[in-house]
Design a protein around this motif. Structure first.
Motif, PDB file in Angstrom:
ATOM      1  N   PHE A  38       3.518   9.584   4.586  1.00 42.14           N
ATOM      2  CA  PHE A  38       2.400   9.342   5.508  1.00 42.14           C
ATOM      3  C   PHE A  38       2.472  10.322   6.683  1.00 42.14           C
ATOM      4  O   PHE A  38       1.493  10.992   7.024  1.00 42.14           O
ATOM      5  CB  PHE A  38       2.470   7.885   5.993  1.00 42.14           C
ATOM      6  CG  PHE A  38       1.376   7.496   6.937  1.00 42.14           C
ATOM      7  CD1 PHE A  38       0.070   7.397   6.500  1.00 42.14           C
ATOM      8  CD2 PHE A  38       1.659   7.212   8.273  1.00 42.14           C
ATOM      9  CE1 PHE A  38      -0.947   7.022   7.367  1.00 42.14           C
ATOM     10  CE2 PHE A  38       0.655   6.841   9.146  1.00 42.14           C
ATOM     11  CZ  PHE A  38      -0.652   6.753   8.693  1.00 42.14           C
ATOM     12  N   TYR A 120     -13.108   0.313   7.627  1.00 43.46           N
ATOM     13  CA  TYR A 120     -12.427   1.414   6.971  1.00 43.46           C
ATOM     14  C   TYR A 120     -10.995   1.553   7.496  1.00 43.46           C
ATOM     15  O   TYR A 120     -10.115   2.054   6.815  1.00 43.46           O
ATOM     16  CB  TYR A 120     -13.239   2.675   7.271  1.00 43.46           C
ATOM     17  CG  TYR A 120     -12.941   3.857   6.392  1.00 43.46           C
ATOM     18  CD1 TYR A 120     -12.927   3.735   5.010  1.00 43.46           C
ATOM     19  CD2 TYR A 120     -12.720   5.114   6.958  1.00 43.46           C
ATOM     20  CE1 TYR A 120     -12.687   4.844   4.217  1.00 43.46           C
ATOM     21  CE2 TYR A 120     -12.479   6.222   6.165  1.00 43.46           C
ATOM     22  CZ  TYR A 120     -12.457   6.083   4.792  1.00 43.46           C
ATOM     23  OH  TYR A 120     -12.234   7.172   4.003  1.00 43.46           O
ATOM     24  N   LEU A 123      -5.695  -1.440   8.067  1.00 43.88           N
ATOM     25  CA  LEU A 123      -4.426  -0.837   7.656  1.00 43.88           C
ATOM     26  C   LEU A 123      -3.863  -1.469   6.402  1.00 43.88           C
ATOM     27  O   LEU A 123      -3.312  -0.799   5.536  1.00 43.88           O
ATOM     28  CB  LEU A 123      -3.412  -0.995   8.795  1.00 43.88           C
ATOM     29  CG  LEU A 123      -3.055   0.289   9.532  1.00 43.88           C
ATOM     30  CD1 LEU A 123      -2.182  -0.047  10.725  1.00 43.88           C
ATOM     31  CD2 LEU A 123      -2.319   1.251   8.627  1.00 43.88           C
ATOM     32  N   PHE A 126      -5.456  -0.110   3.468  1.00 45.14           N
ATOM     33  CA  PHE A 126      -5.053   1.284   3.342  1.00 45.14           C
ATOM     34  C   PHE A 126      -3.655   1.388   2.706  1.00 45.14           C
ATOM     35  O   PHE A 126      -3.424   2.174   1.794  1.00 45.14           O
ATOM     36  CB  PHE A 126      -5.043   1.942   4.729  1.00 45.14           C
ATOM     37  CG  PHE A 126      -4.437   3.313   4.727  1.00 45.14           C
ATOM     38  CD1 PHE A 126      -5.175   4.424   4.347  1.00 45.14           C
ATOM     39  CD2 PHE A 126      -3.099   3.494   5.084  1.00 45.14           C
ATOM     40  CE1 PHE A 126      -4.600   5.687   4.336  1.00 45.14           C
ATOM     41  CE2 PHE A 126      -2.526   4.753   5.064  1.00 45.14           C
ATOM     42  CZ  PHE A 126      -3.275   5.850   4.694  1.00 45.14           C
ATOM     43  N   ARG A 129      -3.532   0.596  -0.919  1.00 47.07           N
ATOM     44  CA  ARG A 129      -4.034   1.689  -1.738  1.00 47.07           C
ATOM     45  C   ARG A 129      -3.019   2.825  -1.809  1.00 47.07           C
ATOM     46  O   ARG A 129      -2.816   3.426  -2.853  1.00 47.07           O
ATOM     47  CB  ARG A 129      -5.376   2.174  -1.195  1.00 47.07           C
ATOM     48  CG  ARG A 129      -6.303   2.648  -2.301  1.00 47.07           C
ATOM     49  CD  ARG A 129      -7.656   3.121  -1.789  1.00 47.07           C
ATOM     50  NE  ARG A 129      -7.533   3.930  -0.593  1.00 47.07           N
ATOM     51  CZ  ARG A 129      -8.170   3.653   0.542  1.00 47.07           C
ATOM     52  NH1 ARG A 129      -8.921   2.588   0.654  1.00 47.07           N
ATOM     53  NH2 ARG A 129      -8.035   4.467   1.575  1.00 47.07           N
TER      54      ARG A 129
END
Lengths: 189, 399
Positions: A38, A120, A123, A126, A129
């Motif tokens: 990340f 969107y 977290l 996210f 995914r």
């Protein structure tokens, strides 16, 4: 000896807060690879990304009794890394490296409503995914990196020389790993 | 938005001075602006992960050290006061020449390199602790080439060629004894190199015969056996074929026959089994109590316990790393690990209460003090206490 690898994050967090080093080790093993990728993908600088993950985990242990983890552990860790990334990016000297990327992103996002961005930016979704998008190969690297009994050179050599060797090595490493979890995590030289 | 206001937004985000939608924009960019797999090779990625791990382990050790320094030193301070007052008391009472305290430091420090060499005439030479090993040749020398004082005239063979048969020379035996807390190396007359672990003795002839090379071991040693060939004895002709001269290591419970190879033997009297670990080449291990034997391949370890021999694949490095100065525990049971510590730090170990079998994994430098090692082992949920009864140290193991 408890199998920490089978514990959920929700079980590990209170153990960590009580100063359980094995819980800490398990959290480290679970997240260090994800957080490093990340950070690296955003900074494109291996040293900076390593620094961020190193400092985060150092702090996680140093402050274990004072940690205020209210939501999910993964969200807590990603937020911490995200904040560190932004701190670094916003720094006067380095900002210009990222401004272009930011500007082009703003260009795309201009048409999107704040509402959309709010959803969107969930977290948790996210992270889910990110984890499911992980290449099997990358997962293997994560597992291999857990195996601290192998030296860096050994593994790198094996990775470089032949895929078959690495695979069998990983296989053994994983088998050993299952037997080992829970005991001495820290190697001392 | 231009560059300077973009930068301005980032700076305001950092200081918390931005609107909710600006905040979401920045966070969204961080999350989604750089998706996809990393452009790192497997090796690079792994290298970075291991680097983080090593750095973290190193920082954490320093941190733990700081945090525990007070807790750690408090009992030693108390111990030191006890030792000092005991020393004063002893000093004030004792006549000169009477035995004082054996040690005056609180923690138990690791040993170094000392050893004694018993010569064929029975005289004992104390070997220098600034040297790591000796070489048996025409003279007994240290590894740096200086002659070991006190060994003149006791040397293996004066100008004799290796092939010279001399029964009396073969019978001349030397014994290298390593005390607790030391290790020492010896290069035997045939060039075979032996690393002796703590609390071990090796007995060997001043010169080997052509038919076989026999040494006796008590304790643990790593052997790098050099391959020696001797002509096959034949009635006619002197240019016949040669054969390998076997090298045999005898211990109390087994005998290991080799033909040029590297291996480790751990055969301590206080261990129930003798373990032979083969690094390279081939060896045959035979139990002393019967005729059972096994041939080992590299990476295999035989365990001789009484009349039983079993063979298994092992992590060879775990059994030879003492040579490089490490304790390596690889599923090593608590009591066996403690016996290793007992031999290195010269302490007794006492078990209090019901302590379940606990396997340990890890590699620890033997240059650590005893307290340093125990501090690491206590991660395995076992507790330790170092006690001093005035003459010797002992470790109490508690659940």
């Amino acid at each position: 000896m408890a199998e920490y690898s089978t514990y959920t994050d929700e079980v590990l967090v209170p153990l960590l807060q009580k100063g359980d080093k094995e819980a800490y080790a398990e959290i480290y093993n679970r997240y260090n690879g994800l957080l490093y990728i990340f950070a690296y993908n955003r900074l494109k600088d291996r040293e900076e990304a390593k620094d961020i993950v190193h400092e985060l985990f150092l702090r996680l242990w140093a402050d274990h009794s004072r940690l205020a983890i209210t939501g999910r552990l993964s969200v807590y860790l990603y937020t911490a890394v995200r904040n560190r990334i932004i701190n670094l990016i916003a720094h006067q000297q380095v900002a210009s490296r990222y401004i272009d990327s930011f500007l082009s992103y703003i260009g795309q996002a201009d048409h999107q409503s704040a509402d959309y961005l709010a959803r969107y930016n969930d977290l948790q979704t996210f992270i889910q995914r990110e984890i499911s998008n992980l290449q099997p190969r990358t997962r293997e690297i994560f597992e291999l990196s857990r195996q601290s009994s192998l030296t860096r050179r050994e593994i790198a050599e094996k990775l470089g020389i032949s895929e078959e060797t690495v695979k069998s090595h990983m296989h053994t490493a994983l088998k050993l790993l299952k037997a080992r979890l829970g005991n001495l995590f820290f190697m001392v030289f | 938005m231009d560059r300077s206001s973009a930068r301005d937004l980032l700076i305001r985000y950092r200081s918390g001075d931005c609107t909710e939608s600006e905040r979401q924009l920045v966070e969204s960019w961080i999350l989604h602006g750089a998706a996809g797999p990393p452009d790192l090779s497997d090796v690079e990625l792994l290298d970075d992960l291991l680097d983080i791990r090593l750095r973290l382990e190193s920082s954490m050790r320093k941190q733990d050290l700081k945090a525990t320094v007070f807790r750690r030193w408090l009992p030693y301070a108390a111990m030191l006061i006890f030792v000092v007052s005991a020393a004063i008391w002893t000093y004030s009472r004792m006549n000169s020449g009477k035995q004082g305290l054996r040690r005056e430091t609180a923690d138990v420090l690791p040993g170094g390199n000392t050893a004694t060499l018993t010569l064929p005439d029975g005289s004992i030479v104390k070997l220098s602790d600034t040297q790591g090993g000796i070489v048996m040749g025409d003279e007994v020398k240290y590894t740096d080439g200086t002659t070991v004082p006190g060994t003149n005239g006791q040397s293996p063979g004066h100008g004799a060629g290796a092939a010279t048969q001399n029964a009396s020379a073969v019978s001349q035996r030397l014994t290298l004894a390593i005390p607790k807390g030391s290790t020492y190396r010896v290069t035997l007359p045939d060039g075979t190199r032996v690393w002796l672990n703590t609390a071990s003795t090796l007995t060997y002839p001043s010169r080997f015969s052509d038919s076989e090379r026999i040494v006796e071991l008590a304790g643990e040693a790593y052997f790098e056996v050099s391959e020696i060939r001797a002509p096959v004895q034949r009635a006619s002709g002197n240019s016949g074929p040669s054969r390998k001269v076997p090298f045999i290591v005898r211990t109390r419970s087994q005998s290991v026959e080799v033909l040029g190879t590297q291996f480790n033997i751990a055969a301590y009297a206080d261990e129930t089994a003798a373990k032979t670990t083969l690094v390279e080449g081939s060896v045959r291990v035979g139990a002393a109590q019967n005729t059972a034997s096994a041939v080992l391949k590299p990476g295999q370890q035989s365990v001789v316990s009484g009349k039983q021999i079993s063979v298994a694949e092992v992590d060879v490095a775990a059994y030879t790393s003492w040579k490089e100065g490490y304790f390596t525990f690889n599923g090593t049971e608590l009591r066996e690990a403690m016996r290793q510590l007992s031999r290195w730090y010269d302490v007794d170990v006492i078990y209090e209460g019901n302590i379940p079998p606990t396997p340990f994994y890890g590699k620890i430098s033997r240059s650590n003090s005893l307290a340093g090692v125990l501090d690491i082992l206590k991660e395995g949920n076992v507790h330790f206490r170092i006690e001093n009864n005035g003459t010797a140290y002992r470790v109490i193991v508690m659940p």
